[in-house]
Design an enzyme around this catalytic site. Structure first.
Site, PDB file in Angstrom:
ATOM      1  N   GLY A   9      66.645  30.720  14.818  1.00  0.00           N
ATOM      2  CA  GLY A   9      67.757  31.496  15.394  1.00  0.00           C
ATOM      3  C   GLY A   9      68.523  32.289  14.343  1.00  0.00           C
ATOM      4  CD  GLN A  10      73.390  36.220  14.579  1.00  0.00           C
ATOM      5  OE1 GLN A  10      73.901  35.652  15.558  1.00  0.00           O
ATOM      6  NE2 GLN A  10      73.908  37.308  14.060  1.00  0.00           N
ATOM      7  CB  ILE A  33      61.321  25.201  20.973  1.00  0.00           C
ATOM      8  CG1 ILE A  33      60.539  24.564  22.124  1.00  0.00           C
ATOM      9  CG2 ILE A  33      61.471  26.708  21.148  1.00  0.00           C
ATOM     10  CD1 ILE A  33      61.327  24.457  23.407  1.00  0.00           C
ATOM     11  CG  ASN A  50      62.096  20.710  24.126  1.00  0.00           C
ATOM     12  OD1 ASN A  50      63.331  20.782  24.120  1.00  0.00           O
ATOM     13  ND2 ASN A  50      61.368  20.826  25.209  1.00  0.00           N
ATOM     14  CE1 TYR A 140      78.802  31.165  23.226  1.00  0.00           C
ATOM     15  CE2 TYR A 140      76.869  29.768  22.993  1.00  0.00           C
ATOM     16  CZ  TYR A 140      77.893  30.506  22.432  1.00  0.00           C
ATOM     17  OH  TYR A 140      78.011  30.591  21.072  1.00  0.00           O
ATOM     18  CE  LYS A 144      77.511  26.555  21.400  1.00  0.00           C
ATOM     19  NZ  LYS A 144      76.742  25.752  20.423  1.00  0.00           N
TER      20      LYS A 144
HETATM   21  C1  VAH Z   1      77.617  35.216  21.774  1.00  0.00           C
HETATM   22  N1  VAH Z   1      77.162  35.467  19.402  1.00  0.00           N
HETATM   23  O1  VAH Z   1      77.823  36.399  21.790  1.00  0.00           O
HETATM   24  C2  VAH Z   1      77.612  34.529  20.413  1.00  0.00           C
HETATM   25  C3  VAH Z   1      78.986  34.051  20.027  1.00  0.00           C
HETATM   26  C4  VAH Z   1      81.434  34.593  19.891  1.00  0.00           C
HETATM   27  C5  VAH Z   1      80.087  35.077  20.296  1.00  0.00           C
HETATM   28  O2  VAH Z   1      79.298  32.838  20.609  1.00  0.00           O
HETATM   29  O3  VAH Z   1      77.435  34.592  22.778  1.00  0.00           O
END
Ligand code: VAH
Length: 310
Positions: A9-10, A33, A50, A140, A144
């Site tokens: 990932g980034q 994965i 995974n 998301y 979090k």
């Molecule tokens: C997103 N790069 O855009 C992530 C990040 C604050 C943004 O959580 O979902």
């Protein structure tokens, strides 16, 4: 041994490169994965993982007994809105699997990224404080937020030394973002250099908290190095970087590429996500507890990005 889950990932890619630079290639096990094809990663120690397959994950803990685990595997904001249940499952079950195994195998320290996405429409939007109303309306974001609660819970109930940062949008040249709302701020550099133009999916005046990847990685390593007694936050630390709009970023790019043109798409679903997030963050707690200080401003970031992507 350090285990980095989500190495493709980034952020994961950058963490593997920086951790290997610091501790040696053999000390840092990359995992994801899928196998890695990134030239900076693919030759070092690698495990296919995974995070939803707890037995396979446990076998990796058994084999390597990692002293530190960085869990970067997640589905980000925009993709999460297209696949809400998958995002909730990966982001939550993945975290719980890692927290459980870290307790079972007595991992010294665990790092898990949160995000400014944990704030929502009723959170203060300027200089958003460490503690305030948090009503995130993306899967998301609330995955979090729930994850932060679990991290603090495992610290309090199991004594697990888990540490976390609420990253802003991250901008870097070594690795590409995936499925985020802030990705425009990375894509714009690639498009500017390739085509001298870019269509932004966020409107001209949409301010968001951002950070250059070098600062984000340094913040992560400084947090992980900090003595435990200094840390008063065990959910996740606010981390402030630079706050800018697509218009301000394109003006800075134009100083280097005078012919660069930006246009703006409208009614992209990511616009509403961006407008539910803060414009800027107050990271006083990180400054007080472990001496956090930003290095790259918009001018320095733009220079460094263009210099490395040219
Ligand atoms: C997103 N790069 O855009 C992530 C990040 C604050 C943004 O959580 O979902």
């Amino acid at each position: 041994k350090i285990l980095v889950i989500g190495a493709n990932g980034q952020i994961g890619t950058e963490l593997v490169v920086n951790l290997r630079g610091r501790f040696g290639e053999e000390a840092v096990i990359a995992s994801d994965i899928h196998a890695s094809d990134h030239h900076l990663i693919k030759d070092g120690p690698f495990e296919l993982i995974n995070v939803l397959d707890k037995n396979a994950l446990e076998a990796v803990f058994e084999k390597h007994s990692p002293t530190q685990v960085y869990l970067l595997a997640a589905i980000l904001s925009a993709t999460g809105e297209k696949h809400p249940k998958m995002a909730w499952d990966l982001n939550m079950t993945g975290l719980l699997n890692v927290l459980d195994l870290a307790v079972k195998y007595k991992t010294n320290k665990v790092f898990w990224p949160s995000s400014i996405a944990v704030f929502g429409p009723h959170s203060p939007r300027e200089n958003t404080p460490q503690f305030c109303i948090m009503d995130p309306n993306t899967v998301y974001g609330f995955s979090k937020l729930a994850g932060e609660r679990w991290c603090e819970y495992y610290y309090l109930k199991h004594g697990l030394d888990v540490r976390s940062l609420r990253y802003p949008g991250l901008i870097g040249w070594r690795s590409d973002p995936g499925g985020g709302t802030t990705d425009y701020a990375v894509n714009i550099f690639h498009e500017a250099l390739a085509h001298n133009k870019y269509e932004s999916f966020l409107s001209a005046g949409t301010a968001l908290p951002m950070m250059y990847m070098h600062d984000a990685i340094r913040a992560t390593l400084e947090l992980m190095d900090a003595p435990a007694y200094k840390l008063s936050i065990r959910s996740s630390y606010n981390l402030a970087g630079i706050s800018f709009t697509p218009e301000q970023l394109s003006a800075e790019i134009k100083k280097h590429l005078p012919g660069f043109e930006i246009t703006y798409a409208n009614n992209d679903p990511r616009q509403a996500i961006a407008e539910s997030w803060p414009k800027s963050i107050d990271d006083k707690k990180a400054q007080e507890d472990w001496g956090w200080k930003i290095k790259y401003d918009l001018v320095a970031m733009t220079e460094d990005m263009l210099a490395n992507l040219k």
